[in-house]
Design an enzyme around this catalytic site. Structure first.
Site, PDB file in Angstrom:
ATOM      1  N   SER A 249       5.739  -2.552  -4.218  1.00  0.00           N
ATOM      2  CA  SER A 249       6.285  -2.860  -5.526  1.00  0.00           C
ATOM      3  C   SER A 249       6.176  -1.627  -6.415  1.00  0.00           C
ATOM      4  O   SER A 249       5.158  -0.937  -6.389  1.00  0.00           O
ATOM      5  CB  SER A 249       5.442  -4.004  -6.087  1.00  0.00           C
ATOM      6  OG  SER A 249       6.015  -4.480  -7.234  1.00  0.00           O
TER       7      SER A 249
ATOM      8  N   SER B 156       2.465   1.563  -8.847  1.00  0.00           N
ATOM      9  CA  SER B 156       3.030   0.944  -7.653  1.00  0.00           C
ATOM     10  C   SER B 156       1.904   0.234  -6.901  1.00  0.00           C
ATOM     11  O   SER B 156       0.729   0.407  -7.225  1.00  0.00           O
ATOM     12  CB  SER B 156       3.662   2.033  -6.780  1.00  0.00           C
ATOM     13  OG  SER B 156       4.268   1.490  -5.640  1.00  0.00           O
ATOM     14  N   LYS B 157       2.243  -0.562  -5.944  1.00  0.00           N
ATOM     15  CA  LYS B 157       1.218  -1.179  -5.090  1.00  0.00           C
ATOM     16  C   LYS B 157       1.890  -1.724  -3.851  1.00  0.00           C
ATOM     17  O   LYS B 157       3.066  -2.086  -3.885  1.00  0.00           O
ATOM     18  CB  LYS B 157       0.520  -2.334  -5.836  1.00  0.00           C
ATOM     19  CG  LYS B 157      -0.831  -2.708  -5.261  1.00  0.00           C
ATOM     20  CD  LYS B 157      -1.913  -1.750  -5.707  1.00  0.00           C
ATOM     21  CE  LYS B 157      -3.273  -2.120  -5.180  1.00  0.00           C
ATOM     22  NZ  LYS B 157      -4.337  -1.360  -5.877  1.00  0.00           N
ATOM     23  N   GLY B 158       1.131  -1.797  -2.777  1.00  0.00           N
ATOM     24  CA  GLY B 158       1.697  -2.339  -1.554  1.00  0.00           C
ATOM     25  C   GLY B 158       0.728  -3.280  -0.874  1.00  0.00           C
ATOM     26  O   GLY B 158      -0.466  -3.283  -1.187  1.00  0.00           O
TER      27      GLY B 158
ATOM     28  N   ASP C 151      -6.837   0.405  -0.375  1.00  0.00           N
ATOM     29  CA  ASP C 151      -7.233  -0.734  -1.205  1.00  0.00           C
ATOM     30  C   ASP C 151      -7.971  -1.688  -0.267  1.00  0.00           C
ATOM     31  O   ASP C 151      -8.394  -1.292   0.827  1.00  0.00           O
ATOM     32  CB  ASP C 151      -6.010  -1.389  -1.856  1.00  0.00           C
ATOM     33  CG  ASP C 151      -6.400  -2.347  -2.981  1.00  0.00           C
ATOM     34  OD1 ASP C 151      -6.831  -1.874  -4.045  1.00  0.00           O
ATOM     35  OD2 ASP C 151      -6.305  -3.582  -2.792  1.00  0.00           O
TER      36      ASP C 151
END
Ligand code: NAD
Length: 476
Positions: A61, A106-108, A149
């Site tokens: 995202s 952002s992040k995934g 993460d």
């Protein structure tokens, strides 16, 4: 209120954002532009495993591209979903802005329980996920730079970096496509410990703020303070260990997946960590009382509560019973918007996630810069610095001859003074500086404005102000 009234993670972040922007004077429409998530890419891909094909679902995202590359970790967990990834991406925007890391958010995430797969299988899955993202520029040194993460670490980052390099054989900056890599694969000293280290530095700076301490009803130093930590993973372990070893805090509770350990005299963080590594959980550890329902320990008496595992663990269902006067959100989103309101009314001070766990992205920023400059920090100046310090020591000791009484500087002093800074020391110094400056910016808003009652709102105000300024500079 029941837990059913709880907003989702993303709604929680939006509610907190809205509370803050209500106190700002943003041009019409800009608030909405900053709040919304720009894009979320969902991918489903198959991997041949154990004689069949297994399909996985992953997300990346991008919340805001006001600065590029965008940055944010990749999480491997069964609970990963679009709402969560978007909330985490939004937090990354605000976090990077607050600590002045020049990135958008952002992040995934990949829906997977990594413990169900062996190393070889995980490598296959990670490489395939990285391939899917890289071919859409969702992993890219100048566009989108992931990091570790929950459920991922150095190993996964090394696979991702290698996968990107295989797909971009002539990209001289390929290593900057991801951070959190091992040292021998382009990583930086101090990245593994960085988020926990940042939690420690954040607490130290909070303890230097008399007004903040007063609001939390705390006095004195970190030494002797009772700490409960939830999650003894990367972030929780390092935070608890440093507070115990270097600041003299007493870790009175450790909450893990299978329950919690409590000991008023203090738990040995390394011994508990080793126990978990050997036995898969905390149960059976000898030197403590075991509590099967670990979440109950969030409600125990202590001075500092450090949720460092999952989101929404302090919620409408338990917030009223949480006794800690100070909560530092080492995890992302551990306190829901509803719980935040309850705790604020009770006078609990919360050091918010976007600040508290920003140590990770700060050192990731240093790693990215190192990769782009292709040189280790300290390599050029370390010996020159040592030589200059030696000059001062020689000169001072030479003075003793002139004065007629022979003396020399203490060995301990000389050892410390003469040593030029290596990469680890520089990274820690840069991180400490970042955490102090960001705290001071929040603190000034928190104590300086009558309409700001908490650190979270202060953090949002400082951060959104900077995001808005960069949109304005672009003419938006
Ligand atoms: P991790 O996977 O290393 O550790 C998570 C720990 O929490 C594990 O020990 C796990 O067993 C434990 N845990 C899982 N479910 C639990 C439960 N229900 N109750 C108690 N413990 C539970 O993950 P991490 O990297 O330490 O991340 C933890 C949090 O910190 C996440 O919210 C993450 O987004 C945030 N964070 C991590 C980083 C980083 O650099 N790794 C940076 C910023 C924020």
């Amino acid at each position: 209120m029941s837990a059913q009234n709880e907003p989702s993670f993303r709604e929680s972040v939006d509610l907190m954002f809205s509370r803050a922007v209500a106190l700002m004077d943003l041009p019409p429409g800009l608030e909405e532009k900053i709040r919304v998530c720009n894009a979320t890419y969902t991918v489903r891909f198959g991997v041949r495993l154990r004689g069949g094909i297994k399909t996985f679902t992953g997300y990346r995202s991008v919340h805001s591209e006001h600065m590029e590359p965008v940055k944010g970790g990749i999480r491997f967990a069964l609970g990963v979903n679009q709402d969560e990834v978007e909330a985490l991406a939004a937090l990354m925007t605000y976090k990077c802005s607050l600590v002045e890391a020049p990135f958008g958010g952002s992040k995934g995430g990949l829906c997977i329980d990594p413990r169900e797969y062996d190393e070889h299988e995980l490598e296959k899955i990670t490489r395939r996920f990285a391939y899917e993202l890289a071919k859409r520029d969702l992993i890219h040194p100048s566009q989108n730079v992931p990091a570790p993460d929950m459920g991922t670490g150095e190993r996964e980052m090394a696979w991702i970096a290698d996968q990107y390099a295989r797909m971009n054989t002539t990209d001289i900056n390929a290593r900057a496509c991801v951070t959190g890599k091992p040292l021998n694969a382009g990583g930086i000293a101090g990245r593994v410990e960085a988020t926990g280290r940042g939690v420690q530095y954040a607490l130290r700076e909070f303890f230097r703020d008399p007004e903040g301490m007063k609001k939390a009803g705390l006095t004195g130093k970190l030494s002797g303070k009772r700490v409960i930590v939830q999650g003894l993973g990367n972030v929780g372990y390092h935070a608890a260990k440093f507070l115990q070893d270097e600041d003299g805090s007493v870790i009175t509770g450790i909450i893990e997946r299978d329950g919690a350990l409590v000991n008023a005299k203090g738990l040995d963080v390394d011994a508990v960590r080793n126990w978990i590594a050997e036995h898969g959980g905390v149960k059976g550890y000898a030197d403590a009382t075991y509590v099967e329902d670990g979440s109950k320990v969030l409600e125990e008496e202590c001075d500092i509560l450090i949720p460092a595992a999952l989101e929404a663990v302090i919620n409408l269902g338990n917030a009223e019973r949480v006794k800690a006067p100070l909560i530092i959100e080492a995890a992302n989103g551990p306190v829901t918007a509803g719980a935040d309101e309850i705790l604020r009314k009770k006078g609990t001070v919360i050091i918010p996630d976007m600040y508290a766990n920003a140590g990770g992205v700060t050192v990731s920023y240093f790693e990215w810069v190192k990769n782009l400059s292709h040189i280790r920090f300290g390599r050029m100046q370390r010996r020159q610095e040592e030589a200059r310090h030696q000059l001062v020591v020689d000169e001072l000791e030479g003075l003793s001859d002139v004065m007629g009484e022979k003396w020399s500087l203490g060995d301990g002093f000389k050892e410390k003074y003469l040593r030029g800074a290596d990469e680890l020391e520089l990274v820690r110094s840069g991180l400490d500086d970042t955490m102090r400056i960001a705290y001071q910016a929040m603190r000034d808003v928190w104590h300086g404005r009558d309409d700001v009652e908490d650190l979270r709102t202060a953090a949002y105000l400082v951060s959104i102000d900077k995001v808005a300024a960069s949109y304005r500079a672009k003419g938006l």
